[in-house]
Design a protein around this motif. Structure first.
Motif, PDB file in Angstrom:
ATOM      1  N   LEU A   1      12.054  -0.898 -28.378  1.00 22.49           N
ATOM      2  CA  LEU A   1      13.168   0.053 -28.378  1.00 22.49           C
ATOM      3  C   LEU A   1      12.776   1.440 -27.885  1.00 22.49           C
TER       4      LEU A   1
ATOM      5  N   ASN B   1      15.012  -3.949 -22.695  1.00 22.66           N
ATOM      6  CA  ASN B   1      14.009  -2.973 -22.299  1.00 22.66           C
ATOM      7  C   ASN B   1      12.791  -3.682 -21.702  1.00 22.66           C
TER       8      ASN B   1
ATOM      9  N   ILE C   1      20.195   0.834 -24.350  1.00 22.23           N
ATOM     10  CA  ILE C   1      19.866   0.157 -25.607  1.00 22.23           C
ATOM     11  C   ILE C   1      21.107   0.072 -26.500  1.00 22.23           C
TER      12      ILE C   1
END
Length: 145
Positions: free
Chosen positions: A66, A61, A77
């Motif tokens: 997250l 990312n 993810i």
């Protein structure tokens, strides 16, 4: 098992990746549900599976966290996480069906080593520094440690 990738024959997996099978599964309803949940939770979420958070995929990312703002972020993810792959494909590999241990609450151990049902939980995003994280243990609605 050699020749298997998460319960899929190697040839099948290669065929899907090569585009050999033109009938690809569509997940419009699931994508819409995820996008709606993201919007309901303020536009920023943390994805989580039954047992673990894909915290090993922070590197993929842009913010090295997250936080997900779209269904594409959630999928990226999860696909980048070894923890998620383990939960989905190898969660019960070392379990013995003849084991006398009591079954885990709400989880049945199938013969192929994968959970029968996987839950994707989206939680409202909160940027918490990892140095401030700690564990709490709760029993019967009360904090015990």
């Amino acid at each position: 098992t050699p020749g298997m990738a998460c319960g899929v024959e190697e040839e099948e997996a290669e065929g899907v990746l090569d585009g050999a099978d033109s009938a690809q599964p569509a997940f419009e309803e699931e994508i819409e549900a995820i996008e709606a949940a993201i919007a309901t939770l303020g536009g920023q979420v943390l994805p989580k599976l039954n047992w673990s958070t894909p915290r090993d995929a922070k590197w993929i990312n842009a913010g090295e966290n997250l936080m997900c703002v779209s269904c594409s972020d959630v999928i990226l993810i999860l696909k980048s996480s070894d923890f998620a792959v383990h939960d989905l494909c190898h969660a019960f590999d070392c379990c013995d069906e003849e084991d006398d241990a009591p079954p885990t609450i709400g989880v049945r151990r199938p013969a192929d080593g994968r959970p029968e049902q996987v839950t994707l939980a989206l939680r409202k995003w909160f940027d918490l520094r990892s140095s401030l994280e700690f564990r709490c243990f709760v029993r019967e609605g009360g904090l015990i440690a």
